[in-house]
Motif scaffolding. Structure first.
Motif, mmCIF file in Angstrom:
data_model
loop_
_atom_site.group_PDB
_atom_site.id
_atom_site.type_symbol
_atom_site.label_atom_id
_atom_site.label_comp_id
_atom_site.label_asym_id
_atom_site.label_seq_id
_atom_site.Cartn_x
_atom_site.Cartn_y
_atom_site.Cartn_z
ATOM 1 N N HIS A 1 0.829 -1.205 0.000
ATOM 2 C CA HIS A 1 0.000 0.000 0.000
ATOM 3 C C HIS A 1 0.867 1.260 0.000
ATOM 4 N N ARG A 2 1.914 1.270 0.809
ATOM 5 C CA ARG A 2 2.821 2.423 0.831
ATOM 6 C C ARG A 2 3.482 2.637 -0.531
ATOM 7 N N TYR B 1 10.107 6.126 -3.080
ATOM 8 C CA TYR B 1 9.688 4.990 -3.900
ATOM 9 C C TYR B 1 10.684 3.844 -3.771
ATOM 10 N N ARG C 1 2.335 1.703 -3.385
ATOM 11 C CA ARG C 1 1.297 2.151 -4.319
ATOM 12 C C ARG C 1 1.009 3.634 -4.127
ATOM 13 N N LEU C 2 0.940 4.076 -2.883
ATOM 14 C CA LEU C 2 0.611 5.477 -2.623
ATOM 15 C C LEU C 2 1.684 6.443 -3.121
ATOM 16 N N GLU D 1 1.047 1.667 -10.063
ATOM 17 C CA GLU D 1 0.017 1.950 -9.065
ATOM 18 C C GLU D 1 -1.185 1.029 -9.256
ATOM 19 N N LYS E 1 -2.207 -1.897 -6.666
ATOM 20 C CA LYS E 1 -3.518 -1.827 -6.031
ATOM 21 C C LYS E 1 -4.179 -3.202 -6.039
#
Length: 113
Positions: free
Chosen positions: A10-11, A55, A13-14, A90, A94
């Motif tokens: 999740h991190r 990233y 992806r964000l 992303e 997800k």
């Protein structure tokens, strides 16, 4: 996958979409610097640099937790250096994070039962 693995995905992806946007803006700023008197490259370069470092750190954490193959890890890294790659990463992350959360919930329910 456990919840910590899902969190690492999740991190990653964000940060992937903002990193991609900052890369595109840096490219635009570079063109504007050479064609006009507008020079936002130092500022945009710093913003992109911070996002890229985040990233890479989140990518390393996700690779460590998910135990991706070298090919999968390399794909996510290569996507970070392609102009529109962050958007693809992303979307892909997800799906992977959603699957990881669902698996963690099923595992937790199985332990409780």
């Amino acid at each position: 996958m456990d919840i910590k693995t899902a969190s690492s995905l999740h991190r990653l992806r964000l940060v992937s979409a903002p990193e991609a946007v900052s890369f595109l803006l840096l490219l635009v700023c570079s063109v504007l610097k050479r064609t006009t008197d507008f020079n936002a490259v130092p500022v945009m370069g710093a913003v992109h640099g911070v996002l890229f470092i985040l990233y890479v750190l989140f990518w390393l954490d996700a690779w460590n937790r998910t135990k991706w193959s070298f090919g999968t890890a390399a794909l996510y890294f290569i996507l970070s250096v392609l102009p529109f790659g962050g958007f693809y990463a992303e979307r892909k992350l997800k799906r992977e994070a959603t699957d990881a959360v669902a698996a963690a919930q099923v595992s937790a329910e199985g332990v409780k039962a």
